[in-house]
Design an enzyme around this catalytic site. Sequence first.
Site, PDB file in Angstrom:
ATOM      1  N   HIS A  16      -2.239  -3.403  -8.885  1.00 61.30           N
ATOM      2  CA  HIS A  16      -2.843  -2.315  -8.115  1.00 61.30           C
ATOM      3  C   HIS A  16      -3.860  -2.813  -7.100  1.00 61.30           C
ATOM      4  O   HIS A  16      -4.277  -2.072  -6.197  1.00 61.30           O
ATOM      5  CB  HIS A  16      -3.508  -1.310  -9.059  1.00 61.30           C
ATOM      6  CG  HIS A  16      -3.325   0.126  -8.635  1.00 61.30           C
ATOM      7  ND1 HIS A  16      -3.127   0.499  -7.331  1.00 61.30           N
ATOM      8  CD2 HIS A  16      -3.299   1.279  -9.353  1.00 61.30           C
ATOM      9  CE1 HIS A  16      -3.006   1.806  -7.252  1.00 61.30           C
ATOM     10  NE2 HIS A  16      -3.102   2.308  -8.462  1.00 61.30           N
ATOM     11  N   ASP A  64      -0.528  -0.478  -3.342  1.00 61.17           N
ATOM     12  CA  ASP A  64      -0.999   0.881  -3.584  1.00 61.17           C
ATOM     13  C   ASP A  64       0.052   1.671  -4.350  1.00 61.17           C
ATOM     14  O   ASP A  64       1.260   1.421  -4.223  1.00 61.17           O
ATOM     15  CB  ASP A  64      -1.289   1.591  -2.259  1.00 61.17           C
ATOM     16  CG  ASP A  64      -2.493   0.988  -1.539  1.00 61.17           C
ATOM     17  OD1 ASP A  64      -3.365   0.413  -2.223  1.00 61.17           O
ATOM     18  OD2 ASP A  64      -2.545   1.088  -0.302  1.00 61.17           O
TER      19      ASP A  64
END
Length: 425
Positions: free
Chosen positions: A398, A402
């Site tokens: 992450h 995204d």
Amino acid sequence: RDEPGPTGLVESGEGFDMGAFTFKLPDLGEGTVESEIVQWRVQPGDHIEAEQPLVDMMTDKATVEITSPVSGKVVKLAGQAGDMIAVGAELVVFETGEETRSDGARTDSMILAPAALTAAGGSVAAMPAGPVNALSRKAQASPAVRKRARETGVDLTTVKGSGPSGRVTRADLEAIALAGSAAPAASEQTGVKRIGQHEIRLIGLRRKIAEQMTVAHRHIPHFTYVEEVDVTELDALRKHLNEIHGATRPKLTFLPFFMRAIVRVLMNFPQCNAHFDDGKGIITRFEAVHMGIATQTAQGLMVPVVRHAEALDLWQSAAGIARVVDAARAGKAAREELAGSTITLTSLGALGGIVSTPIINHPEVAIIGVNKVQQRPVFQDRVVVPRLLMNLSSSFDHRVVDGHDAARMIQALKSLLEHPATQFI
């Protein structure tokens, strides 16, 4: 003065009689400074022949089987499974009956005979699943029988072969398996209390797996995205192509189609084909797609690599996957086939379950997980029809990818899989 002889041993000079020497751990490649003892193939007191296996040693890249450069008696071993040994440190002391000083002192020499490394070129040596036993003889068996023995945990040195010259046959292994299944296992008995506990030291490949998973889990904030995919049309195409070309080309499973589809979508999502060095804060995106194939082996989880997947057609992809997977399971994968992947594809096949949360293969930033295929009822134009459905359970770093981009990538992958003809347009 002692001088190295043509065999790699130190030859005796004046004032020497017959005696012993020390075999020191050689450099196993790529600047290795130390290696871990995985499993001894001999014990003190064993009489062995030249080129007989001595020990399995693990580096950061592979497990290497080291063989004896000479014949003689094993006098001393450097440590036990799990111990780290520095390159150049004492590994095995032999009594060869060849050289000692006239005053009784032994001559130690570093043996770097080429025959000592049977995994030339960095191949992963197959590790027996059975217990360590003293080798007083070298078991005679075909490669297929040796492979079967590793898979079933049978130590071939303890088997009395029924073949010519005591050769162990497949029938011998089947007889052992039949004898072992005659009595019910302790776990199958009822009404009997069981006590005791067993401590198992984490060593070798299992330790490496644990370290890699710990690093990945500790450093990477995982984001997992699950999507359902209808693979009915893909399965029909796969079967059709196998029926037409099955006699002349590699058999197609789902994985080659997944590989090609992933290669296609990465053109629009290059951030997912990358490594992240969190220490330096640098993301490296790759033009080439080196596809890691998570593979369960008798020794544990390995990730062999199909290099330049972007340059392979469907059947070349199938052949590449089969080659690296078979090599990993047989313990013959070269070092370059076990490192350098840019993204990983993982599948448990029929055991894939409905959903999984795959752990990213550090330092990669994405892993695509394939779950099992199931036939389910689906509404189509107000009619219930049977369709083949499966889930993709994929994880992303992450920090680099995204959530929105991860979802878009998997949606694009889903489209290519549900309409497989578009993979070739």
